[in-house]
Design a protein around this motif. Structure first.
Motif, PDB file in Angstrom:
ATOM      1  N   THR A   5       0.874  -1.180   0.000  1.00  0.00           N
ATOM      2  CA  THR A   5       0.000   0.000   0.000  1.00  0.00           C
ATOM      3  C   THR A   5       0.914   1.233   0.000  1.00  0.00           C
ATOM      4  N   GLY A   6       0.532   2.254  -0.734  1.00  0.00           N
ATOM      5  CA  GLY A   6       1.392   3.437  -0.814  1.00  0.00           C
ATOM      6  C   GLY A   6       2.678   3.158  -1.591  1.00  0.00           C
ATOM      7  N   GLY A   7       2.635   2.157  -2.462  1.00  0.00           N
ATOM      8  CA  GLY A   7       3.850   1.721  -3.170  1.00  0.00           C
ATOM      9  C   GLY A   7       4.298   2.657  -4.276  1.00  0.00           C
ATOM     10  N   ALA A   8       3.484   3.674  -4.601  1.00  0.00           N
ATOM     11  CA  ALA A   8       3.950   4.660  -5.584  1.00  0.00           C
ATOM     12  C   ALA A   8       4.700   5.796  -4.901  1.00  0.00           C
ATOM     13  N   GLY A   9       4.706   5.788  -3.569  1.00  0.00           N
ATOM     14  CA  GLY A   9       5.374   6.850  -2.824  1.00  0.00           C
ATOM     15  C   GLY A   9       6.870   6.616  -2.696  1.00  0.00           C
ATOM     16  N   TYR A  10       7.514   7.513  -1.993  1.00  0.00           N
ATOM     17  CA  TYR A  10       8.980   7.514  -1.896  1.00  0.00           C
ATOM     18  C   TYR A  10       9.517   6.171  -1.385  1.00  0.00           C
ATOM     19  N   ILE A  11       9.105   5.768  -0.207  1.00  0.00           N
ATOM     20  CA  ILE A  11       9.680   4.549   0.387  1.00  0.00           C
ATOM     21  C   ILE A  11       9.104   3.299  -0.277  1.00  0.00           C
ATOM     22  N   GLY A  12       7.787   3.280  -0.471  1.00  0.00           N
ATOM     23  CA  GLY A  12       7.150   2.099  -1.065  1.00  0.00           C
ATOM     24  C   GLY A  12       7.725   1.754  -2.427  1.00  0.00           C
ATOM     25  N   ALA A  13       8.051   2.751  -3.225  1.00  0.00           N
ATOM     26  CA  ALA A  13       8.581   2.490  -4.576  1.00  0.00           C
ATOM     27  C   ALA A  13       9.952   1.819  -4.492  1.00  0.00           C
ATOM     28  N   ASN A  31      -3.556   5.692  -3.890  1.00  0.00           N
ATOM     29  CA  ASN A  31      -4.532   6.646  -4.438  1.00  0.00           C
ATOM     30  C   ASN A  31      -3.843   7.849  -5.079  1.00  0.00           C
ATOM     31  N   LEU A  32      -2.520   7.828  -5.124  1.00  0.00           N
ATOM     32  CA  LEU A  32      -1.698   8.857  -5.779  1.00  0.00           C
ATOM     33  C   LEU A  32      -1.945  10.256  -5.204  1.00  0.00           C
ATOM     34  N   CYS A  33      -2.327  10.326  -3.918  1.00  0.00           N
ATOM     35  CA  CYS A  33      -2.557  11.656  -3.330  1.00  0.00           C
ATOM     36  C   CYS A  33      -1.231  12.368  -3.076  1.00  0.00           C
ATOM     37  N   ASN A  34      -0.133  11.599  -2.991  1.00  0.00           N
ATOM     38  CA  ASN A  34       1.170  12.251  -2.797  1.00  0.00           C
ATOM     39  C   ASN A  34       2.244  11.579  -3.663  1.00  0.00           C
ATOM     40  N   SER A  35       1.858  11.158  -4.850  1.00  0.00           N
ATOM     41  CA  SER A  35       2.823  10.473  -5.725  1.00  0.00           C
ATOM     42  C   SER A  35       2.325  10.524  -7.155  1.00  0.00           C
ATOM     43  N   PHE A 120       4.676  -2.832   8.767  1.00  0.00           N
ATOM     44  CA  PHE A 120       4.103  -1.480   8.873  1.00  0.00           C
ATOM     45  C   PHE A 120       5.196  -0.412   8.900  1.00  0.00           C
ATOM     46  N   SER A 121       4.970   0.659   8.129  1.00  0.00           N
ATOM     47  CA  SER A 121       5.875   1.812   8.114  1.00  0.00           C
ATOM     48  C   SER A 121       5.625   2.658   9.345  1.00  0.00           C
ATOM     49  N   SER A 122       6.393   2.414  10.397  1.00  0.00           N
ATOM     50  CA  SER A 122       6.269   3.278  11.566  1.00  0.00           C
ATOM     51  C   SER A 122       7.432   4.272  11.556  1.00  0.00           C
ATOM     52  N   SER A 123       7.596   4.967  12.646  1.00  0.00           N
ATOM     53  CA  SER A 123       8.551   6.072  12.643  1.00  0.00           C
ATOM     54  C   SER A 123       9.200   6.209  14.018  1.00  0.00           C
ATOM     55  N   SER A 151      -0.727   9.428  15.423  1.00  0.00           N
ATOM     56  CA  SER A 151      -1.412   8.452  14.558  1.00  0.00           C
ATOM     57  C   SER A 151      -0.531   7.224  14.324  1.00  0.00           C
ATOM     58  N   LYS A 152       0.781   7.419  14.250  1.00  0.00           N
ATOM     59  CA  LYS A 152       1.687   6.275  14.066  1.00  0.00           C
ATOM     60  C   LYS A 152       1.690   5.394  15.318  1.00  0.00           C
ATOM     61  N   LEU A 153       1.713   6.060  16.476  1.00  0.00           N
ATOM     62  CA  LEU A 153       1.698   5.313  17.743  1.00  0.00           C
ATOM     63  C   LEU A 153       0.365   4.570  17.909  1.00  0.00           C
ATOM     64  N   ASN A 178      15.576   8.643   9.709  1.00  0.00           N
ATOM     65  CA  ASN A 178      15.333   9.692   8.699  1.00  0.00           C
ATOM     66  C   ASN A 178      15.757   9.218   7.307  1.00  0.00           C
ATOM     67  N   PRO A 179      14.829   8.664   6.543  1.00  0.00           N
ATOM     68  CA  PRO A 179      15.178   8.156   5.218  1.00  0.00           C
ATOM     69  C   PRO A 179      15.472   9.305   4.244  1.00  0.00           C
ATOM     70  N   ILE A 180      16.590   9.197   3.565  1.00  0.00           N
ATOM     71  CA  ILE A 180      16.942  10.165   2.506  1.00  0.00           C
ATOM     72  C   ILE A 180      17.594   9.382   1.368  1.00  0.00           C
TER      73      ILE A 180
HETATM   74  P1  NAD Z   1       4.927   9.213   0.525  1.00  0.00           P
HETATM   75  O1  NAD Z   1       3.906  10.260   0.748  1.00  0.00           O
HETATM   76  O2  NAD Z   1       5.945   9.414  -0.533  1.00  0.00           O
HETATM   77  O3  NAD Z   1       4.204   7.809   0.241  1.00  0.00           O
HETATM   78  C1  NAD Z   1       2.968   7.473   0.808  1.00  0.00           C
HETATM   79  C2  NAD Z   1       2.077   6.954  -0.317  1.00  0.00           C
HETATM   80  O4  NAD Z   1       0.813   6.606   0.226  1.00  0.00           O
HETATM   81  C3  NAD Z   1       1.835   7.995  -1.408  1.00  0.00           C
HETATM   82  O5  NAD Z   1       2.118   7.432  -2.670  1.00  0.00           O
HETATM   83  C4  NAD Z   1       0.366   8.333  -1.263  1.00  0.00           C
HETATM   84  O6  NAD Z   1      -0.225   8.666  -2.516  1.00  0.00           O
HETATM   85  C5  NAD Z   1      -0.191   7.056  -0.665  1.00  0.00           C
HETATM   86  N1  NAD Z   1      -1.405   7.212   0.113  1.00  0.00           N
HETATM   87  C6  NAD Z   1      -1.658   8.132   1.077  1.00  0.00           C
HETATM   88  N2  NAD Z   1      -2.880   7.948   1.573  1.00  0.00           N
HETATM   89  C7  NAD Z   1      -3.407   6.880   0.934  1.00  0.00           C
HETATM   90  C8  NAD Z   1      -4.637   6.197   1.012  1.00  0.00           C
HETATM   91  N3  NAD Z   1      -5.606   6.594   1.856  1.00  0.00           N
HETATM   92  N4  NAD Z   1      -4.856   5.143   0.203  1.00  0.00           N
HETATM   93  C9  NAD Z   1      -3.903   4.739  -0.665  1.00  0.00           C
HETATM   94  N5  NAD Z   1      -2.719   5.349  -0.791  1.00  0.00           N
HETATM   95  C10 NAD Z   1      -2.472   6.405  -0.003  1.00  0.00           C
HETATM   96  O7  NAD Z   1       5.623   8.937   1.933  1.00  0.00           O
HETATM   97  P2  NAD Z   1       6.885   8.025   2.261  1.00  0.00           P
HETATM   98  O8  NAD Z   1       7.989   8.914   2.667  1.00  0.00           O
HETATM   99  O9  NAD Z   1       7.095   7.037   1.188  1.00  0.00           O
HETATM  100  O10 NAD Z   1       6.359   7.316   3.573  1.00  0.00           O
HETATM  101  C11 NAD Z   1       5.785   6.012   3.537  1.00  0.00           C
HETATM  102  C12 NAD Z   1       5.319   5.656   4.939  1.00  0.00           C
HETATM  103  O11 NAD Z   1       6.445   5.708   5.821  1.00  0.00           O
HETATM  104  C13 NAD Z   1       4.279   6.612   5.509  1.00  0.00           C
HETATM  105  O12 NAD Z   1       3.345   5.854   6.241  1.00  0.00           O
HETATM  106  C14 NAD Z   1       5.084   7.503   6.439  1.00  0.00           C
HETATM  107  O13 NAD Z   1       4.314   7.989   7.490  1.00  0.00           O
HETATM  108  C15 NAD Z   1       6.150   6.535   6.930  1.00  0.00           C
HETATM  109  N6  NAD Z   1       7.387   7.215   7.353  1.00  0.00           N
HETATM  110  C16 NAD Z   1       8.039   8.026   6.480  1.00  0.00           C
HETATM  111  C17 NAD Z   1       9.213   8.686   6.891  1.00  0.00           C
HETATM  112  C18 NAD Z   1       9.941   9.612   5.954  1.00  0.00           C
HETATM  113  O14 NAD Z   1      10.786  10.382   6.430  1.00  0.00           O
HETATM  114  N7  NAD Z   1       9.726   9.567   4.655  1.00  0.00           N
HETATM  115  C19 NAD Z   1       9.686   8.508   8.188  1.00  0.00           C
HETATM  116  C20 NAD Z   1       9.008   7.648   9.053  1.00  0.00           C
HETATM  117  C21 NAD Z   1       7.845   6.998   8.618  1.00  0.00           C
END
Ligand code: NAD
Ligand code: UD1
Length: 341
Positions: A5-13, A31-35, A120-123, A151-153, A178-180
């Motif tokens: 889930t969220g696999g189009a985002g930064y970490i998921g990809a 849902n591509l709300c942030n990707s 689960f992607s926690s923090s 919300s993460k907790l 801190n992922p970079i």
């Molecule tokens: P991101 O925003 O790049 O990726 C999250 C993805 O989830 C996006 O592609 C977005 O479109 C999708 N998404 C959001 N809400 C959705 C929904 N309701 N249904 C389906 N898709 C949805 O963020 P990321 O940096 O890749 O982070 C991934 C996860 O890791 C998140 O849960 C974030 O809280 C957690 N996290 C990130 C960091 C960081 O620094 N990047 C640090 C700790 C934890």
């Protein structure tokens, strides 16, 4: 097949890429709300295969039931979520709905489908303002100062209760520091859809001329140079940690918490100076007051992930910054820096 889930985002990809490179089939729900959809093309270019993709929301139970009925999903990596701290203060209900409600709905659909393996992607934000460094997994979770952290907790606690009630579950709570960074090809990285809040994406936009200067939030912390210290981890190291954690979950039940960090802390100024050295670009700075909710220091004890998963982060800060800059240059068709070996 692994559902991300969220696999189009930064970490998921990056996790999708790593799993596909080792031969797994991947289905992305986002849902591509942030990707961007183009991320799927980038993964296909890099792996030679296209991940499966469903456009939709993780809160949509009917859609989840269809996915579990239609695809042979063995495990789920749950990255979908909202992550902007300031936005979470302004729109807390949206954050709880997505990050907590989305997790509950996903878990219900998984149980209904008989799929019990979940990462689960926690923090590290769940530790709050921990006084002793490094932070290991036995440190008490604190009081996150914003709805995002809460919300993460809460999502972690939902999954812990769920595992207590049903021993079929195998759940890994991955607490990212801190992922970079970016894939070393420069073809995959973080692509913020709005003004970045985090240090690296903002710094990259300053370096590439999109923003005038980097604000340094606070220079009076009790740290060697007064600026905040964090444990920056390369996103590909993080992705490799997911693969190892998933392997471990296949052989054990219960809930398992693993820090994903390097164990090294760098200050804001150290990151800026290292970036300037790697890129040859000078970054204009403006010193400002502390950012609300920030802590002085945060770095991981990564020993548990090493002993239980055989995983540790390998890539240096310089490598993280060079890869991130190559990606930024690719995005803006500027001149790329050479690969750091
Ligand atoms: P991101 O925003 O790049 O990726 C999250 C993805 O989830 C996006 O592609 C977005 O479109 C999708 N998404 C959001 N809400 C959705 C929904 N309701 N249904 C389906 N898709 C949805 O963020 P990321 O940096 O890749 O982070 C991934 C996860 O890791 C998140 O849960 C974030 O809280 C957690 N996290 C990130 C960091 C960081 O620094 N990047 C640090 C700790 C934890
Ligand atoms: C932030 C969130 C945290 C979240 C994480 C990943 C806060 C208080 N915390 O962590 O909940 O899990 O992002 O999304 O927002 N900095 C600057 N100038 C900038 C940006 C940052 O000086 O423009 C400094 C910060 O003060 C901090 C360091 O850089 O000392 C790292 O900041 P950031 O990248 O936002 O990460 P965190 O604050 O660790």
């Amino acid at each position: 097949m692994i559902l991300i889930t969220g696999g189009a985002g930064y970490i998921g990809a990056h996790v999708a890429l790593e799993l596909m490179n080792q031969g797994d089939d991947v289905l992305i729900l986002d849902n591509l709300c942030n990707s961007y959809r183009s991320t799927l093309d980038r993964i296909a270019t890099l792996t030679g295969r296209r991940p499966g993709f469903v456009l939709g929301d993780v809160r949509n139970r009917a859609l989840l039931d269809t996915i579990f009925a239609d695809y042979p999903i063995e495990a789920v990596i749950h990255c979908a979520g909202l992550k902007a701290v300031g936005e979470s203060v302004r729109e807390p209900l949206r954050y709880y709905d997505t990050n907590v409600g989305g997790t509950v709905t996903l878990c219900q659909a998984m149980a209904h489908a008989g799929v019990f393996t979940l990462l689960f992607s926690s923090s590290a934000t769940v530790y709050g303002d921990c006084l002793t460094m490094p932070i290991d997994e036995t440190c008490a979770t604190g009081q996150p100062t914003n709805p995002y952290g809460q919300s993460k907790l809460m999502a972690e606690n939902v999954m812990k209760s769920m595992v207590c009630s049903d021993e079929r579950w195998s759940v890994g709570l991955l607490r990212y520091f801190n992922p970079i960074g970016a894939h070393r090809s420069g073809l995959l990285g973080e692509a913020p859809t709005s003004t970045p809040n985090n240090l690296l994406p903002y710094l990259l936009q300053v370096a590439s001329g999109q923003r005038a200067a980097l604000s340094v939030f606070g220079r009076d912390y009790e740290t060697p140079d007064g600026t905040g210290v964090r444990d920056y981890i390369h996103v590909m190291d993080l992705a490799e940690g997911h693969v190892k954690a998933l392997d471990a979950l296949r052989h054990q039940h219960g809930v398992h918490v693993w820090n994903l960090g390097t164990g090294m802390g760098y200050s804001v100024l150290e990151v800026v100076r290292a970036f300037e050295k790697v890129s040859g670009i000078s970054v204009p700075l403006v010193f400002e007051g502390r950012r609300a909710g920030d802590i002085a220091r945060c770095w991981a004890d990564p020993e548990k992930a090493l002993s239980e998963l055989g995983w540790s982060a390998r890539r240096s800060l310089e490598r993280m910054l060079a890869d991130a800059w190559r990606w930024e240059c690719h995005l803006h068709e500027a001149k790329a820096v050479p690969l750091v070996s």
